[in-house]
Design an enzyme around this catalytic site. Structure first.
Site, PDB file in Angstrom:
ATOM      1  N   GLU A 152       0.755  -1.313   0.103  1.00  0.00           N
ATOM      2  CA  GLU A 152       0.022   0.226  -0.267  1.00  0.00           C
ATOM      3  C   GLU A 152       0.642   1.442   0.221  1.00  0.00           C
ATOM      4  OE1 GLU A 152      -1.507   0.863   3.888  1.00  0.00           O
ATOM      5  OE2 GLU A 152      -3.001   2.007   3.090  1.00  0.00           O
ATOM      6  N   LYS A 189      -9.520   1.925  -2.000  1.00  0.00           N
ATOM      7  CA  LYS A 189      -9.609   1.095  -1.076  1.00  0.00           C
ATOM      8  C   LYS A 189     -11.096   1.839  -0.485  1.00  0.00           C
ATOM      9  CE  LYS A 189      -7.102   0.984   4.042  1.00  0.00           C
ATOM     10  NZ  LYS A 189      -5.644   1.477   4.667  1.00  0.00           N
ATOM     11  N   CYS A 247      -4.289  -3.071   3.014  1.00  0.00           N
ATOM     12  CA  CYS A 247      -4.687  -3.026   4.326  1.00  0.00           C
ATOM     13  C   CYS A 247      -5.531  -3.120   5.000  1.00  0.00           C
ATOM     14  CB  CYS A 247      -3.856  -1.928   4.735  1.00  0.00           C
ATOM     15  SG  CYS A 247      -2.767  -1.606   6.422  1.00  0.00           S
TER      16      CYS A 247
HETATM   17  N1  CDT Z   1      -2.776   1.082   6.169  1.00  0.00           N
HETATM   18  C1  CDT Z   1      -4.044   0.470   7.023  1.00  0.00           C
HETATM   19  O1  CDT Z   1      -4.959   0.231   6.583  1.00  0.00           O
HETATM   20  N2  CDT Z   1      -3.370   0.095   8.816  1.00  0.00           N
HETATM   21  C2  CDT Z   1      -4.654   0.186   9.343  1.00  0.00           C
HETATM   22  C3  CDT Z   1      -3.472   0.332  11.366  1.00  0.00           C
HETATM   23  C4  CDT Z   1      -4.166   0.056  12.073  1.00  0.00           C
HETATM   24  S1  CDT Z   1      -5.713   1.144  12.133  1.00  0.00           S
HETATM   25  C5  CDT Z   1      -5.229   2.443  12.688  1.00  0.00           C
HETATM   26  C6  CDT Z   1      -4.046  -2.145   9.925  1.00  0.00           C
HETATM   27  O2  CDT Z   1      -5.356  -2.005   9.837  1.00  0.00           O
HETATM   28  O3  CDT Z   1      -3.405  -2.383   9.545  1.00  0.00           O
END
Ligand code: CDT
Length: 318
Positions: free
Chosen positions: A47, A127, A171
């Site tokens: 990502e 996303k 993600c």
């Molecule tokens: N980039 C991304 O979506 N990261 C989130 C971080 C935790 S939520 C603050 C994830 O789900 O891995």
């Protein structure tokens, strides 16, 4: 005829805030060369693979924010990656921040694209599940402002590519069963997922020790429950003082991890993925046509969340 896709994880280590696009593209190209030398058809990058993970900072100046976005893809700085892919006959999946002029307005998305062996973009995904918050929250060690900087996408599509049915997620999407199931209902055989996941989650630090476990848990479950390959690719390591998990891996339709990175830096790992391995799951345990009961699932789309009473207990208890 057997349907194999040789897939490389293109894991990245940290990208510094002052690292330029051309510098990052050189790193991406080095991974692509390695993957090609090992006979890969497709390399999957993380990502927001062209810059540091900028939503960790609160910014008000729109010019400062927009410096992290791509106005065209390919643009002059990313064209060399497309040219290399074409020259090597390799596809790639790349995450980046997209600034789109559409429907008379400017829109910003957290996007990934799938590029085929001819260097042509065959699919784009924006996303859907944007985590974090909108306003500055100074109590956090670092921010997670995806809800401030991006609009959510509105669909999980799939595309016929690389001899199979491929889909993308980004993600936080990987934590939601709906992500995989909506693509599963379109026959997906391989889901490509890039991520940036800090070890520390400020609102729930009690989960920190479980961050790698949860990463594997959700991707393994998503693969098995939909009879699909899942390729998860991290931007890992300590980036601008934030420690991000690695754990990049390729999960078979059985739910088993068949390839994984071992560092938190730039690294490839690869697997020869037989798309026909999906069949024994899609035709037996998870034969949706035979076994699903959609009439019992209405609440999935009718409700966004649990309906709570004023005291916080659920309204419906059975
Ligand atoms: N980039 C991304 O979506 N990261 C989130 C971080 C935790 S939520 C603050 C994830 O789900 O891995």
């Amino acid at each position: 005829m057997a349907r194999f896709v040789n897939v490389a994880i293109g894991q990245l280590g940290p990208i510094a805030r002052n690292e330029t696009r051309p510098q990052v593209v050189v790193r991406l190209a080095a991974l692509m060369h390695q993957a090609s030398a090992m006979g890969c058809d497709l390399i999957v990058y993380p990502e927001l693979a062209l810059t540091t993970f900028f939503p960790r900072w609160y910014m008000e100046d729109q010019n400062e924010i927009d410096a992290f976005f791509e106005r065209e893809m390919p643009g002059p700085e990313t064209q060399p990656l497309f040219d290399l892919a074409k020259a090597l006959g390799m596809g790639f999946c790349l995450g980046y921040a997209e600034l789109a002029a559409e429907n008379g307005g400017i829109h910003r998305y957290n996007t990934s694209i799938l590029v085929d062996r001819n260097g042509a973009c065959v699919s784009k995904y924006r996303k859907v599940h944007l985590p974090g918050h909108v306003e500055h929250e100074p109590w956090r060690r670092f921010q997670h402002l995806e809800k401030r900087y991006f609009e959510p996408g509105d669909r999980f599509g799939v595309v016929a590519a690389f001899g199979g049915v491929l889909g993308m997620a980004i993600c936080n999407d990987r934590r939601w069963p709906e992500t995989y199931r909506v693509m599963g209902l379109q026959g997906v055989e391989m889901v490509l997922i890039g991520y940036n996941t800090p070890v520390h989650n400020p609102p729930a630090s009690e989960h920190d020790d479980l961050s790698l476990f949860h990463n594997q848990l959700v991707m393994q479950a998503g693969a098995y429950q939909n009879g699909s390959w899942v390729v998860g690719v991290a931007k890992a390591g300590i980036e601008e003082s934030v420690d991000q998990i690695g754990g990049s891996c390729i999960v078979a339709p059985s739910g088993e991890i068949v390839a994984a990175c071992t560092t938190k830096g730039d690294e490839i790992a690869l697997a020869r993925c037989d798309l026909d391995l999906c069949n024994s799951y899609k035709r037996t345990t998870f034969n949706f046509d035979v076994h699903r009961q959609p009439s019992a699932y209405g609440m999935i789309v009718e409700r966004k969340g649990v309906h709570l009473k004023a005291d916080g207990t659920p309204l419906a208890t059975c």
